[in-house]
Scaffold this active site. Structure first.
Site, PDB file in Angstrom:
ATOM      1  CG  ASP A   1      50.760  42.622  38.253  1.00 41.72           C
ATOM      2  OD1 ASP A   1      49.695  42.025  38.014  1.00 41.72           O
ATOM      3  OD2 ASP A   1      51.564  42.997  37.381  1.00 41.72           O
TER       4      ASP A   1
ATOM      5  CD  GLU B   1      39.392  36.795  32.244  1.00 37.44           C
ATOM      6  OE1 GLU B   1      40.143  35.924  32.752  1.00 37.44           O
ATOM      7  OE2 GLU B   1      39.776  37.942  31.965  1.00 37.44           O
TER       8      GLU B   1
ATOM      9  NE  ARG C   1      58.235  40.747  24.524  1.00 34.76           N
ATOM     10  CZ  ARG C   1      57.844  39.803  25.365  1.00 34.76           C
ATOM     11  NH1 ARG C   1      58.013  38.528  25.048  1.00 34.76           N
ATOM     12  NH2 ARG C   1      57.318  40.125  26.518  1.00 34.76           N
TER      13      ARG C   1
ATOM     14  NE  ARG D   1      55.538  50.553  27.432  1.00 36.29           N
ATOM     15  CZ  ARG D   1      56.386  49.560  27.217  1.00 36.29           C
ATOM     16  NH1 ARG D   1      57.446  49.730  26.461  1.00 36.29           N
ATOM     17  NH2 ARG D   1      56.198  48.386  27.762  1.00 36.29           N
TER      18      ARG D   1
ATOM     19  NE  ARG E   1      38.273  46.771  31.769  1.00 42.26           N
ATOM     20  CZ  ARG E   1      39.075  45.753  31.483  1.00 42.26           C
ATOM     21  NH1 ARG E   1      38.598  44.638  30.960  1.00 42.26           N
ATOM     22  NH2 ARG E   1      40.374  45.836  31.711  1.00 42.26           N
TER      23      ARG E   1
ATOM     24  NE  ARG F   1      42.209  36.677  30.508  1.00 41.73           N
ATOM     25  CZ  ARG F   1      43.179  37.094  31.300  1.00 41.73           C
ATOM     26  NH1 ARG F   1      44.436  36.861  30.970  1.00 41.73           N
ATOM     27  NH2 ARG F   1      42.927  37.728  32.429  1.00 41.73           N
TER      28      ARG F   1
ATOM     29  CE1 TYR G   1      45.222  43.878  38.016  1.00 44.34           C
ATOM     30  CE2 TYR G   1      47.457  44.544  37.460  1.00 44.34           C
ATOM     31  CZ  TYR G   1      46.531  43.552  37.709  1.00 44.34           C
ATOM     32  OH  TYR G   1      46.913  42.241  37.668  1.00 44.34           O
TER      33      TYR G   1
HETATM   34  P1  FAD Z   1      42.359  42.006  47.159  1.00 48.34           P
HETATM   35  O1  FAD Z   1      43.074  40.748  46.855  1.00 48.34           O
HETATM   36  O2  FAD Z   1      41.229  42.396  46.318  1.00 48.34           O
HETATM   37  O3  FAD Z   1      41.861  41.886  48.683  1.00 48.34           O
HETATM   38  C1  FAD Z   1      40.946  42.785  49.253  1.00 48.34           C
HETATM   39  C2  FAD Z   1      40.114  42.034  50.276  1.00 48.34           C
HETATM   40  O4  FAD Z   1      39.290  42.969  50.996  1.00 48.34           O
HETATM   41  C3  FAD Z   1      39.171  41.020  49.664  1.00 48.34           C
HETATM   42  O5  FAD Z   1      39.400  39.745  50.217  1.00 48.34           O
HETATM   43  C4  FAD Z   1      37.786  41.553  50.013  1.00 48.34           C
HETATM   44  O6  FAD Z   1      36.849  40.530  50.276  1.00 48.34           O
HETATM   45  C5  FAD Z   1      38.075  42.348  51.274  1.00 48.34           C
HETATM   46  N1  FAD Z   1      37.057  43.367  51.555  1.00 48.34           N
HETATM   47  C6  FAD Z   1      36.570  44.292  50.703  1.00 48.34           C
HETATM   48  N2  FAD Z   1      35.601  45.009  51.304  1.00 48.34           N
HETATM   49  C7  FAD Z   1      35.488  44.524  52.567  1.00 48.34           C
HETATM   50  C8  FAD Z   1      34.635  44.846  53.664  1.00 48.34           C
HETATM   51  N3  FAD Z   1      33.710  45.813  53.573  1.00 48.34           N
HETATM   52  N4  FAD Z   1      34.776  44.152  54.806  1.00 48.34           N
HETATM   53  C9  FAD Z   1      35.699  43.143  54.907  1.00 48.34           C
HETATM   54  N5  FAD Z   1      36.519  42.810  53.890  1.00 48.34           N
HETATM   55  C10 FAD Z   1      36.407  43.484  52.734  1.00 48.34           C
HETATM   56  N6  FAD Z   1      48.443  39.954  40.095  1.00 48.34           N
HETATM   57  C11 FAD Z   1      49.564  39.358  39.642  1.00 48.34           C
HETATM   58  O7  FAD Z   1      50.643  39.604  40.175  1.00 48.34           O
HETATM   59  N7  FAD Z   1      49.508  38.481  38.593  1.00 48.34           N
HETATM   60  C12 FAD Z   1      48.342  38.177  37.972  1.00 48.34           C
HETATM   61  O8  FAD Z   1      48.333  37.372  37.034  1.00 48.34           O
HETATM   62  C13 FAD Z   1      47.155  38.799  38.431  1.00 48.34           C
HETATM   63  N8  FAD Z   1      45.975  38.553  37.837  1.00 48.34           N
HETATM   64  C14 FAD Z   1      44.853  39.198  38.279  1.00 48.34           C
HETATM   65  C15 FAD Z   1      43.650  38.960  37.644  1.00 48.34           C
HETATM   66  C16 FAD Z   1      42.507  39.624  38.063  1.00 48.34           C
HETATM   67  C17 FAD Z   1      41.210  39.356  37.376  1.00 48.34           C
HETATM   68  C18 FAD Z   1      42.575  40.574  39.119  1.00 48.34           C
HETATM   69  C19 FAD Z   1      41.376  41.343  39.556  1.00 48.34           C
HETATM   70  C20 FAD Z   1      43.776  40.782  39.756  1.00 48.34           C
HETATM   71  C21 FAD Z   1      44.917  40.109  39.350  1.00 48.34           C
HETATM   72  N9  FAD Z   1      46.124  40.306  39.979  1.00 48.34           N
HETATM   73  C22 FAD Z   1      47.252  39.694  39.526  1.00 48.34           C
HETATM   74  C23 FAD Z   1      46.209  41.244  41.100  1.00 48.34           C
HETATM   75  C24 FAD Z   1      46.086  40.598  42.450  1.00 48.34           C
HETATM   76  O9  FAD Z   1      44.842  39.953  42.594  1.00 48.34           O
HETATM   77  C25 FAD Z   1      46.242  41.766  43.418  1.00 48.34           C
HETATM   78  O10 FAD Z   1      47.570  42.141  43.540  1.00 48.34           O
HETATM   79  C26 FAD Z   1      45.792  41.509  44.734  1.00 48.34           C
HETATM   80  O11 FAD Z   1      44.442  41.147  44.703  1.00 48.34           O
HETATM   81  C27 FAD Z   1      45.940  42.794  45.513  1.00 48.34           C
HETATM   82  O12 FAD Z   1      45.746  42.499  46.770  1.00 48.34           O
HETATM   83  P2  FAD Z   1      44.852  43.433  47.670  1.00 48.34           P
HETATM   84  O13 FAD Z   1      45.087  42.892  49.033  1.00 48.34           O
HETATM   85  O14 FAD Z   1      45.121  44.859  47.440  1.00 48.34           O
HETATM   86  O15 FAD Z   1      43.338  43.238  47.178  1.00 48.34           O
END
Ligand code: FAD
Ligand code: NA
Length: 389
Positions: free
Chosen positions: A362, A312, A179, A175, A258, A289, A360
């Site tokens: 949030d 970025e 707005r 989409r 990416r 940005r 992905y």
């Molecule tokens: P992660 O936060 O990625 O945590 C995974 C962890 O596992 C990391 O700390 C990593 O080091 C660890 N790990 C990986 N491999 C190993 C290993 N072999 N041994 C030990 N540890 C390991 N969400 C929002 O709600 N709003 C936003 O504005 C937003 N902006 C974002 C912008 C970007 C660029 C990105 C990438 C994400 C964004 N997010 C946002 C999403 C948010 O970061 C995620 O929801 C969150 O990271 C998900 O949590 P997670 O625990 O699944 O993963």
């Protein structure tokens, strides 16, 4: 090993599982992370010379309409009343985003009401009527017309993907809502705000429990440290939130991501751009940005003569780069299915989070998914005294 559960990854997914299992089930939880800090990609810290909170892995805006998630997160932090708004700098002008009535009127030098603007966009979008769209460019034109596409989508998308939008699959955009009001709030959720004491204080409070131990600088695949895959799997249940392909030694091929490069700069001005996020739509500007972190917390007493900005840049990740956004090609989707089958066969290991499911998510989605896994997988498992399947 004197832990009941090992959690690999201290992001929001892993910490939510750890907190619930320690507090509600009384388990001793060991959380490991290969990075030197907790919190995964939501981690933030004060820039040393200004004290301005910088989100290390890109700007993180919290928003949710999920009552259960809101209820849960507010146990650990209060939120400010920050409302996210984004602007875009294109062709020497600044426009409000997402595309709204203000954007349309500024772009066409017009004073249309909602009806007239809607009719104009519909007429321009009809350019490709009756033809089948075969790439992202055609899809976008069929949704918002060529002029708005060329100004606001083309250059930005090309930079995001380092690929001509005519070479990108139409499926990347489902989409492209326009707005027909002047509302340019970025999110439509019931709850929105930033953690009052910052992200890291919030994440640390989640981990702050006598039955939770966090070990940093500890890679699950490093066999020279005691809590590694070979030593732990089969001995104690594991929640794994690292990359799913890496867990299986890339047996089905590497998944494509990416990544982003960030370039931080401290400037001797009190305010660089007047807002927290400015997109750059022109293709000859290499970054996508600029974030200016002071604007996320106007309520804080930050220095009035200095500011921190972060440019970025977006590109395809190579081996060793931080994975940020799934590319999700047809090959990736096949591989994910194959990895999901392998994961099913991996007794005592639950795969979760952004990297563990190649999705992905949030923050509120990662937390919500972890709360569901806690209910549906971990609680039954430990209540029954059985092992993780
Ligand atoms: P992660 O936060 O990625 O945590 C995974 C962890 O596992 C990391 O700390 C990593 O080091 C660890 N790990 C990986 N491999 C190993 C290993 N072999 N041994 C030990 N540890 C390991 N969400 C929002 O709600 N709003 C936003 O504005 C937003 N902006 C974002 C912008 C970007 C660029 C990105 C990438 C994400 C964004 N997010 C946002 C999403 C948010 O970061 C995620 O929801 C969150 O990271 C998900 O949590 P997670 O625990 O699944 O993963
Ligand atoms: Na499993």
């Amino acid at each position: 090993m004197n832990s009941d559960l090992v959690v690999v990854g201290s992001g929001f997914y892993g910490l939510t599982i750890a907190e619930r299992c320690a507090r509600e089930l009384g388990l001793r939880v060991l959380v490991i992370d290969r990075r030197s800090h907790i919190g995964g990609n939501a981690y933030s810290e004060a820039e040393a010379s200004t004290g301005i909170e910088v989100h290390r892995y890109g700007a993180h805006l919290f928003h949710t309409s999920n009552e259960r998630v809101w209820d849960y997160v507010t146990r650990f932090t209060a939120f400010t009343d920050y409302q996210h708004r984004v602007y875009t700098n294109v062709g020497g002008e600044v426009f409000p985003m997402p595309i709204n009535l203000g954007t349309v009127n500024q772009f066409f030098r017009a004073a249309h009401g909602p009806e007239a603007a809607r009719a104009l966009v519909a007429e321009q979008a009809a350019e490709l009527a009756g033809t089948e769209v075969s790439n992202l460019e055609e899809k976008a034109i069929s949704l918002i017309g060529r002029p708005l596409y060329e100004a606001f989508i083309k250059g930005y998308t090309a930079k995001q993907w380092q690929t001509d939008p005519r070479e990108l699959p139409a499926s990347i955009i489902a989409r492209l809502p326009v707005r027909y009001t002047y509302n340019n709030r970025y999110f439509n959720d019931t709850y929105e705000g930033l953690p009052v004491d910052g992200y890291t204080a919030w994440l640390e409070r989640m981990a702050d429990h006598p039955r939770i131990e966090v070990r940093l600088d500890t890679d699950f695949f490093d066999t020279t440290q005691p809590v590694n895959k070979a030593a732990v799997v089969g001995q104690v249940p594991v929640v794994y939130t690292g990359p799913v392909d890496r867990y299986f030694d890339n047996a089905e091929g590497e998944l494509s991501w990416r990544t982003l490069d960030f370039e931080e700069e401290v400037l001797d001005v009190g305010d660089f751009q007047g807002t927290s996020v400015m997109n750059y739509g022109d293709e000859d500007v290499p970054y996508t940005r600029i974030h200016e972190f002071r604007h996320f917390h106007p309520e804080r007493d930050y220095p009035k003569d200095r500011t921190v900005i972060m440019r970025e840049y977006s590109r395809f990740a190579e081996t060793g780069d931080e994975p940020y956004y799934p590319v999700n090609t047809a090959t990736d989707r096949e591989r994910v299915l194959a990895y999901r089958e392998l994961a099913k066969g991996e007794k005592d290991v639950h795969f979760g989070g952004r990297l563990g499911t190649y999705q992905y998510l949030d923050m509120h989605m990662a937390i919500g998914a972890a709360l569901s896994a806690y209910d549906n997988t971990l609680t039954p498992l430990f209540r029954a005294g059985a092992r993780l399947g």
